[in-house]
Every structure is written in structure tokens, then in C-alpha cells.
Design a protein around this motif. Structure first.
Motif, PDB file in Angstrom:
ATOM      1  N   ALA A   1      -0.615   0.249 -10.188  1.00  0.00           N
ATOM      2  CA  ALA A   1      -1.015  -0.031  -8.941  1.00  0.00           C
ATOM      3  C   ALA A   1      -2.333   0.668  -8.336  1.00  0.00           C
ATOM      4  O   ALA A   1      -2.815   0.508  -7.089  1.00  0.00           O
ATOM      5  CB  ALA A   1       0.256   0.366  -7.796  1.00  0.00           C
ATOM      6  N   GLY A   2      -3.001   1.305  -8.978  1.00  0.00           N
ATOM      7  CA  GLY A   2      -4.224   1.861  -8.965  1.00  0.00           C
ATOM      8  C   GLY A   2      -3.991   3.485  -8.499  1.00  0.00           C
ATOM      9  O   GLY A   2      -5.062   3.751  -8.202  1.00  0.00           O
TER      10      GLY A   2
ATOM     11  N   THR B   1       3.959  -3.325  -8.086  1.00  0.00           N
ATOM     12  CA  THR B   1       2.635  -2.794  -7.205  1.00  0.00           C
ATOM     13  C   THR B   1       2.874  -2.881  -5.937  1.00  0.00           C
ATOM     14  O   THR B   1       2.326  -1.944  -5.103  1.00  0.00           O
ATOM     15  CB  THR B   1       1.556  -3.459  -7.920  1.00  0.00           C
ATOM     16  OG1 THR B   1       1.261  -4.797  -7.450  1.00  0.00           O
ATOM     17  CG2 THR B   1       1.298  -3.246  -9.593  1.00  0.00           C
ATOM     18  N   ALA B   2       3.489  -3.825  -5.255  1.00  0.00           N
ATOM     19  CA  ALA B   2       3.581  -4.003  -4.060  1.00  0.00           C
ATOM     20  C   ALA B   2       4.172  -2.802  -3.037  1.00  0.00           C
ATOM     21  O   ALA B   2       3.975  -2.479  -2.062  1.00  0.00           O
ATOM     22  CB  ALA B   2       4.382  -5.182  -3.644  1.00  0.00           C
TER      23      ALA B   2
ATOM     24  N   HIS C   1       1.650  -0.138  -2.976  1.00  0.00           N
ATOM     25  CA  HIS C   1       0.350  -0.370  -2.162  1.00  0.00           C
ATOM     26  C   HIS C   1       0.873  -0.363  -0.550  1.00  0.00           C
ATOM     27  O   HIS C   1       0.304  -0.024   0.391  1.00  0.00           O
ATOM     28  CB  HIS C   1      -0.101  -2.024  -2.363  1.00  0.00           C
ATOM     29  CG  HIS C   1      -0.780  -2.037  -3.446  1.00  0.00           C
ATOM     30  ND1 HIS C   1      -1.066  -3.265  -4.159  1.00  0.00           N
ATOM     31  CD2 HIS C   1      -1.223  -1.126  -4.336  1.00  0.00           C
ATOM     32  CE1 HIS C   1      -1.762  -2.962  -5.390  1.00  0.00           C
ATOM     33  NE2 HIS C   1      -2.004  -1.505  -5.435  1.00  0.00           N
TER      34      HIS C   1
ATOM     35  N   CYS D   1       0.689   3.174   0.392  1.00  0.00           N
ATOM     36  CA  CYS D   1      -0.659   3.623   0.723  1.00  0.00           C
ATOM     37  C   CYS D   1      -1.273   3.022   2.110  1.00  0.00           C
ATOM     38  O   CYS D   1      -1.730   4.167   2.608  1.00  0.00           O
ATOM     39  CB  CYS D   1      -1.632   3.144  -0.355  1.00  0.00           C
ATOM     40  SG  CYS D   1      -1.281   3.989  -2.073  1.00  0.00           S
ATOM     41  N   GLU D   2      -0.698   1.987   2.324  1.00  0.00           N
ATOM     42  CA  GLU D   2      -1.213   1.429   3.611  1.00  0.00           C
ATOM     43  C   GLU D   2      -0.351   2.423   4.801  1.00  0.00           C
ATOM     44  O   GLU D   2      -1.138   2.646   5.784  1.00  0.00           O
ATOM     45  CB  GLU D   2      -0.625   0.252   3.714  1.00  0.00           C
ATOM     46  CG  GLU D   2      -0.896  -0.839   4.972  1.00  0.00           C
ATOM     47  CD  GLU D   2      -0.755  -2.264   5.144  1.00  0.00           C
ATOM     48  OE1 GLU D   2      -0.904  -2.740   6.084  1.00  0.00           O
ATOM     49  OE2 GLU D   2      -0.263  -2.718   3.867  1.00  0.00           O
TER      50      GLU D   2
ATOM     51  N   ALA E   1      -6.405   4.634   0.177  1.00  0.00           N
ATOM     52  CA  ALA E   1      -6.693   3.627  -0.719  1.00  0.00           C
ATOM     53  C   ALA E   1      -5.755   4.015  -1.974  1.00  0.00           C
ATOM     54  O   ALA E   1      -5.644   5.082  -2.031  1.00  0.00           O
ATOM     55  CB  ALA E   1      -8.081   3.342  -1.104  1.00  0.00           C
ATOM     56  N   PRO E   2      -5.088   3.005  -2.877  1.00  0.00           N
ATOM     57  CA  PRO E   2      -4.370   3.542  -4.035  1.00  0.00           C
ATOM     58  C   PRO E   2      -5.029   4.521  -4.851  1.00  0.00           C
ATOM     59  O   PRO E   2      -4.621   5.647  -5.209  1.00  0.00           O
ATOM     60  CB  PRO E   2      -4.275   2.246  -4.574  1.00  0.00           C
ATOM     61  CG  PRO E   2      -4.242   1.276  -3.682  1.00  0.00           C
ATOM     62  CD  PRO E   2      -5.406   1.523  -2.523  1.00  0.00           C
ATOM     63  N   GLN E   3      -6.742   4.497  -4.940  1.00  0.00           N
ATOM     64  CA  GLN E   3      -7.083   5.500  -5.950  1.00  0.00           C
ATOM     65  C   GLN E   3      -7.252   6.930  -5.078  1.00  0.00           C
ATOM     66  O   GLN E   3      -7.560   7.894  -5.893  1.00  0.00           O
ATOM     67  CB  GLN E   3      -8.402   5.085  -6.200  1.00  0.00           C
ATOM     68  CG  GLN E   3      -9.555   4.972  -5.085  1.00  0.00           C
ATOM     69  CD  GLN E   3      -9.546   3.703  -4.334  1.00  0.00           C
ATOM     70  OE1 GLN E   3      -8.610   2.567  -4.828  1.00  0.00           O
ATOM     71  NE2 GLN E   3     -10.523   3.034  -3.990  1.00  0.00           N
TER      72      GLN E   3
END
Length: 238
Positions: free
Chosen positions: A193-194, A159-160, A163, A166-167, A172-174
Motif C-alpha cells: 500500500a506504499g 491496500t484500501a 489507504h 492514512c487518509e 500520504a502512505p509513504q
């Protein structure tokens, strides 16, 4: 159920934007021909298949090799040069030969036109476990951010790395959609990871990917044209 607005679309690279098997096969043959001319003892003692098998063994010896395929190939070549009594100073040149050929990819016909249209609609990014050089390929300008496992220090489906992407995209992940051909690394990894996970199941890829029963993509697309239509519909509905 109301779905959040899509503010970024992230892509896998190999077998999503272009078929990778013929690229690697061609690059390995080009490298082996070069080795036959410049390090003949290697070409006489090893084959493409035996060098590949040794890389698989090396990968199991150090987790870093699973994240950095460049380092893995360099280590395999260095070992082969030493075993064959060839000049290890040539390893870096051998890597250049391979990397140049590895970045001579041919995108699927629908990829570049779709990316050109989508980037005017929503920011695009890429996340890959591979070592494709988007600058060398000539498509870096399509993407706001491009992340590779060997630079981040973690690989899909961790997931990192999703994320971090996304950053880098400022969402945001969603709010992000991830598009890839691998149901586990790409779809399930992104969803855990969303992110929303889109499965690209191209019929022209052989063998075709199979969708495990426990993986449920947010959408299944057989082409980038279908993907574009799905994204456009999602954006105008919000």
C-alpha cells in the motif's frame, strides 16, 4: 536511499499490543459458563470446540463474515440457540458477555509506556481486522484514528484499508509506518500500500511468527523499546 519523513505510526492490535490467544480462550470459557446457566441445552449439545468449528464453516459461506467477526459469532450463536430450542432473544446478551471478556486484555509490558512517549513525538493510529474496542480497553486516547475492518468494509492486506487509515491520519502512505506481528497481513500488506512495514517479532509469543523468504520488512523489532528507538532515530535524522 533517502527515506521520507515519518508523519504517522499505525499499529496492528492483536498479538502486537497484547497476546490474543489467552484472551479469546478465556472469553470463550466465560461465555460457555454463562450459556450453561442461561441456555443449558446449548451447553449440553455443543462444546467450545464445536461452536468454533461451525464458525469456521460459516466464514466460508459469506465474505462478510471474514470482515465482521462480531457478525460471525452472532450468527453462530443464533444458529446454536435455534438448534437447541433456546430463546434467541438471549443471543445479544451472550454477545455482551463475550465482548466484555474479549476486551479484558493485558498489553505487553512495554506497550503503554512506549505509546505514551511516542504520541508526544508523532501521531499514532491503529488498523485491525479484529473487533477490539479501544474505548472499552481504555487506550483509545493514545490514537488519532482507529480503523477496524468490519467498519471499513475491507480487511488487511487489502491496500484500501491502509489507504483509508492514512487518509484518516492526514498523511500520504509513504509518510506512514505500519507496525504488526503478521508478515503477510501487516508487513507485506502495508508495503504494497506504499507504507513502511515494521515486523514485531516478540519472543514471548508462542508459537513465534516465521518470516517468509519473500517478505522484507523495513525493520524487525523484538520489542516496543526497539521500535521506539528505530522511530526516534528516523525522526531526528530527517
Amino acid at each position: 536511499m533517502h527515506m521520507p519523513a515519518i508523519k504517522a505510526v499505525l499499529f496492528d492490535l492483536d498479538d502486537t499490543l497484547w497476546p490474543i490467544v489467552p484472551v479469546i480462550e478465556r472469553a470463550e470459557h466465560i461465555l460457555f459458563d454463562w450459556l450453561a446457566d442461561h441456555a443449558p441445552a446449548i451447553a449440553s449439545q455443543f462444546s467450545i470446540e464445536s461452536l468454533r468449528a461451525r464458525r469456521q464453516q460459516l466464514m466460508a459461506t459469506d465474505p462478510v463474515y471474514q470482515l465482521d467477526l462480531r457478525r460471525l459469532r452472532h450468527a453462530g450463536l443464533t444458529e446454536a440457540f435455534l438448534n437447541a430450542g433456546e430463546d434467541v432473544a438471549l443471543v445479544d446478551k451472550a454477545m455482551e458477555i463475550f465482548s466484555h471478556a474479549r476486551n479484558q486484555v493485558t498489553p505487553f509490558d512495554d506497550v503503554l509506556p512506549t505509546l505514551a512517549r511516542l504520541r508526544g513525538l508523532v501521531p499514532l493510529g491503529s488498523v485491525s481486522n479484529g473487533v477490539a474496542d479501544l474505548e472499552a480497553i481504555g487506550i483509545a486516547h493514545y490514537f488519532h484514528a482507529s480503523l477496524a475492518a468490519y467498519r471499513i468494509g475491507c480487511a488487511k492486506p487489502d491496500t484500501a484499508i491502509f489507504h483509508a487509515a492514512c487518509e484518516a491520519m492526514g498523511v500520504a502512505p509513504q509518510e506512514a509506518v505500519y507496525v504488526g506481528d503478521d508478515p503477510l497481513l501487516d508487513v507485506q500488506g502495508a508495503q504494497q500500500a506504499g507504507l513502511q512495514g515494521i515486523w514485531i517479532n516478540r519472543p514471548e509469543l508462542a508459537p513465534a511468527r516465521k518470516l517468509p523468504a519473500h517478505v522484507c520488512p523495513d525493520a524487525i523489532c523484538n520489542s516496543f523499546i526497539e521500535l521506539e528507538q528505530w522511530i526516534y532515530k528516523r525522526i531526528i535524522e530527517v
